[in-house]
Write a protein that holds these residues in place. Structure first.
Motif, short mmCIF file in Angstrom:
data_model
loop_
_atom_site.label_atom_id
_atom_site.label_comp_id
_atom_site.label_asym_id
_atom_site.label_seq_id
_atom_site.Cartn_x
_atom_site.Cartn_y
_atom_site.Cartn_z
N GLY A 1 0.82 -1.20 0.00
CA GLY A 1 0.00 0.00 0.00
C GLY A 1 0.86 1.25 0.00
O GLY A 1 1.98 1.24 0.53
N TRP A 2 0.35 2.33 -0.57
CA TRP A 2 1.15 3.54 -0.70
C TRP A 2 1.48 4.17 0.65
O TRP A 2 2.48 4.88 0.79
CB TRP A 2 0.47 4.56 -1.59
CG TRP A 2 -0.80 5.16 -1.08
CD1 TRP A 2 -2.07 4.72 -1.29
CD2 TRP A 2 -0.93 6.34 -0.26
NE1 TRP A 2 -2.98 5.54 -0.67
CE2 TRP A 2 -2.30 6.55 -0.03
CE3 TRP A 2 -0.01 7.24 0.29
CZ2 TRP A 2 -2.78 7.60 0.74
CZ3 TRP A 2 -0.48 8.30 1.07
CH2 TRP A 2 -1.86 8.47 1.27
N HIS A 3 0.69 3.87 1.69
CA HIS A 3 0.98 4.41 3.01
C HIS A 3 2.32 3.92 3.54
O HIS A 3 2.97 4.61 4.33
CB HIS A 3 -0.12 4.03 4.00
CG HIS A 3 -1.44 4.67 3.71
ND1 HIS A 3 -2.37 4.10 2.86
CD2 HIS A 3 -1.98 5.84 4.13
CE1 HIS A 3 -3.44 4.87 2.80
NE2 HIS A 3 -3.22 5.94 3.54
N ALA A 4 2.75 2.73 3.11
CA ALA A 4 4.01 2.17 3.59
C ALA A 4 5.19 3.08 3.23
O ALA A 4 6.19 3.15 3.97
CB ALA A 4 4.22 0.77 3.01
N ILE A 5 5.10 3.76 2.10
CA ILE A 5 6.18 4.67 1.67
C ILE A 5 6.34 5.79 2.69
O ILE A 5 7.46 6.14 3.08
CB ILE A 5 5.87 5.24 0.27
CG1 ILE A 5 5.86 4.11 -0.77
CG2 ILE A 5 6.86 6.33 -0.10
CD1 ILE A 5 5.41 4.54 -2.15
N PHE A 6 5.24 6.31 3.17
CA PHE A 6 5.31 7.43 4.11
C PHE A 6 5.66 6.98 5.52
O PHE A 6 6.25 7.74 6.30
CB PHE A 6 4.02 8.23 4.06
CG PHE A 6 3.88 9.03 2.78
CD1 PHE A 6 4.42 10.29 2.67
CD2 PHE A 6 3.26 8.47 1.67
CE1 PHE A 6 4.33 11.01 1.50
CE2 PHE A 6 3.17 9.17 0.48
CZ PHE A 6 3.70 10.45 0.39
N TRP A 7 5.31 5.74 5.87
CA TRP A 7 5.80 5.19 7.14
C TRP A 7 7.32 5.10 7.12
O TRP A 7 7.99 5.36 8.12
CB TRP A 7 5.18 3.83 7.42
CG TRP A 7 3.79 3.88 7.97
CD1 TRP A 7 2.64 3.42 7.39
CD2 TRP A 7 3.40 4.42 9.24
NE1 TRP A 7 1.56 3.65 8.20
CE2 TRP A 7 1.99 4.26 9.35
CE3 TRP A 7 4.09 5.03 10.29
CZ2 TRP A 7 1.28 4.69 10.47
CZ3 TRP A 7 3.38 5.44 11.41
CH2 TRP A 7 1.99 5.27 11.49
N LEU A 8 7.88 4.73 5.97
CA LEU A 8 9.33 4.68 5.83
C LEU A 8 9.94 6.07 6.00
O LEU A 8 10.97 6.22 6.68
CB LEU A 8 9.72 4.10 4.47
CG LEU A 8 11.22 4.03 4.16
CD1 LEU A 8 11.93 3.12 5.16
CD2 LEU A 8 11.46 3.55 2.74
N PHE A 9 9.31 7.08 5.42
CA PHE A 9 9.79 8.46 5.59
C PHE A 9 9.81 8.84 7.08
O PHE A 9 10.73 9.52 7.54
CB PHE A 9 8.90 9.45 4.84
CG PHE A 9 8.97 9.34 3.34
CD1 PHE A 9 10.08 8.80 2.71
CD2 PHE A 9 7.92 9.79 2.54
CE1 PHE A 9 10.16 8.72 1.34
CE2 PHE A 9 7.99 9.71 1.16
CZ PHE A 9 9.11 9.17 0.55
N ALA A 10 8.77 8.43 7.81
CA ALA A 10 8.69 8.78 9.24
C ALA A 10 9.83 8.15 10.02
O ALA A 10 10.46 8.80 10.87
CB ALA A 10 7.33 8.33 9.80
#
Length: 413
Positions: free
Chosen positions: A169-178
């Protein structure tokens, strides 16, 4: 982070052995945050039930916020120190990233994306200032090149990693950023010393503009030569910013390469760019930096000029376009380290302001130039390569006309 100390050759300040890796990771956060999620644009558009163009606006929004963050972050770090601004920016980036994860509309995503870029910009602008605080001009230039190489390697894996993370899911990319921002923030707090020699406790916004004025008005033999380097670099870097902004349109829409091949084509440009930075690290100190600078922008002009002719004549095949874009983007690996070596050498105590002048110019100009091709839809690659050609032409008109200058410790031109 390995805390075995290494002493800077100019400041005498002891920094961790992996200091340059930290600086590279900090500088890489900006392009990585932009490049990693490019393959996810169609998926995010589907998620919010909007077209890809609406989501693509987050690219320009990011560039705008990043430019503003760098504009204020650099000069303020010259006032209150590098760590205060770095930690504040990273915390804002972290909070905004979590806001994107839980956003309910594309409009909310745009707002959070702007704030994410604002925090990221104010933190990452410190990378070059940290290096300049510690090392002498030529040694700093060599390390600028190495830091930039790390910056280029990170986006190489970005689109590929983004494609992989889309399986979760695309949310995983932003979890990585966090997680990335949190790791940088803890490293800065725990391991990296304050490199600014005399940080103050108060912030003066009016002084920000005076600091910029001092950089812009700086004269060499009565002439404003120094400021010409970041202006020329910004237009040269504009070619890369145009490519990054339009890469999905070039490869996914025009050539219809598919999401699997896209990160490989995108990464090919980063390989050449990283190679140029590695070459610069070895050549600075052996070749006059201004010679490298002029060679880089001339090489870019030849590559983009050829690309323009190829597209104009209808010969824009993938196997022709890709190498020319690689050369046009990759030449920045010669231009930026040498140009920054010269420019930053004039500001040993105002590194934050000087670095911000360059990065603000590059990202604000890049945001404008990157959006210009969108004003001419339905014309294939011609609008994109035309803007690229105009950008590198301006870079050469300014850069090639700069009178010869000399940097302490550099080989004479």
């Amino acid at each position: 982070m390995n805390t075995s100390p290494v002493t800077g050759d100019a400041s005498g300040l002891k920094v961790p052995a992996l200091f340059l890796l930290f600086v590279g990771a900090l500088a890489a956060m900006g392009p990585l945050t932009m490049d990693l999620y490019l393959p996810a644009l169609p998926t995010i558009a589907d998620y919010f039930s909007v077209d890809v163009a609406s989501v693509s606006a987050t690219v320009s929004t990011y560039l705008l916020g990043y430019a503003i963050g760098q504009f204020f972050g650099g000069p303020i770090s010259d006032q209150v120190g590098r760590k205060t601004i770095g930690v504040t920016g990273l915390l804002l980036y972290l909070a905004a990233t979590l806001g994107i994860v839980f956003a309910g509309t594309v409009e909310q995503t745009l707002v959070w994306r702007f704030l994410q870029a604002l925090g990221g910009g104010s933190a990452t602008v410190l990378a070059m200032a940290l290096v300049r605080d510690i090392y002498s001009p030529i040694e700093a230039g060599k390390r600028f090149a190495l830091v930039m190489m790390v910056v280029m390697i990170a986006p190489l894996a970005g689109p590929a990693a983004g494609t992989y993370l889309l399986h979760f899911g695309w949310h995983a990319i932003f979890w990585l950023f966090a997680v990335y921002a949190l790791a940088l923030c803890l490293s800065l707090l725990l391991f990296v010393p304050e490199t600014h020699p005399n940080p103050k406790r108060s912030i003066s916004l009016s002084r920000v503009f005076r600091q910029y004025g001092a950089v812009i008005r700086y004269r060499i033999n009565g002439r404003r030569i120094a400021i010409r380097f970041p202006i020329a670099m910004a237009f040269s870097g504009g070619v890369m910013m145009i490519f990054v902004t339009q890469s999905a349109a070039i490869y996914l829409e025009h050539f219809q390469t598919g999401e699997t091949l896209f990160p490989l084509l995108f990464g090919a440009n980063i390989v050449v760019l990283a190679s140029g930075n590695l070459a610069s690290a070895r050549l600075l100190g052996r070749i006059n930096p201004q010679t490298l600078f002029r060679s880089g922008i001339l090489l870019q002009l030849l590559a983009i000029g050829s690309l323009f002719l190829v597209v104009l004549l209808g010969l824009d095949r993938l196997y022709v376009v890709v190498p020319l874009i690689m050369l046009g983007v990759g030449s920045i690996g010669l231009t930026n380290p040498s140009g920054m070596t010269i420019f930053m050498s004039y500001f040993p105590r105002g590194g934050g302001s000087a670095s911000a002048v360059f990065t603000t110019l590059m990202f604000s100009l890049g945001g404008v130039l990157g959006s210009l091709p969108n004003l001419f839809p339905g014309h294939g690659l011609l609008p994109t390569v035309s803007v690229m050609l105009g950008s590198t032409l301006v870079a050469n008109l300014i850069g090639q006309a700069i009178p010869p200058v000399q940097v302490a410790g550099a080989v004479a031109g």
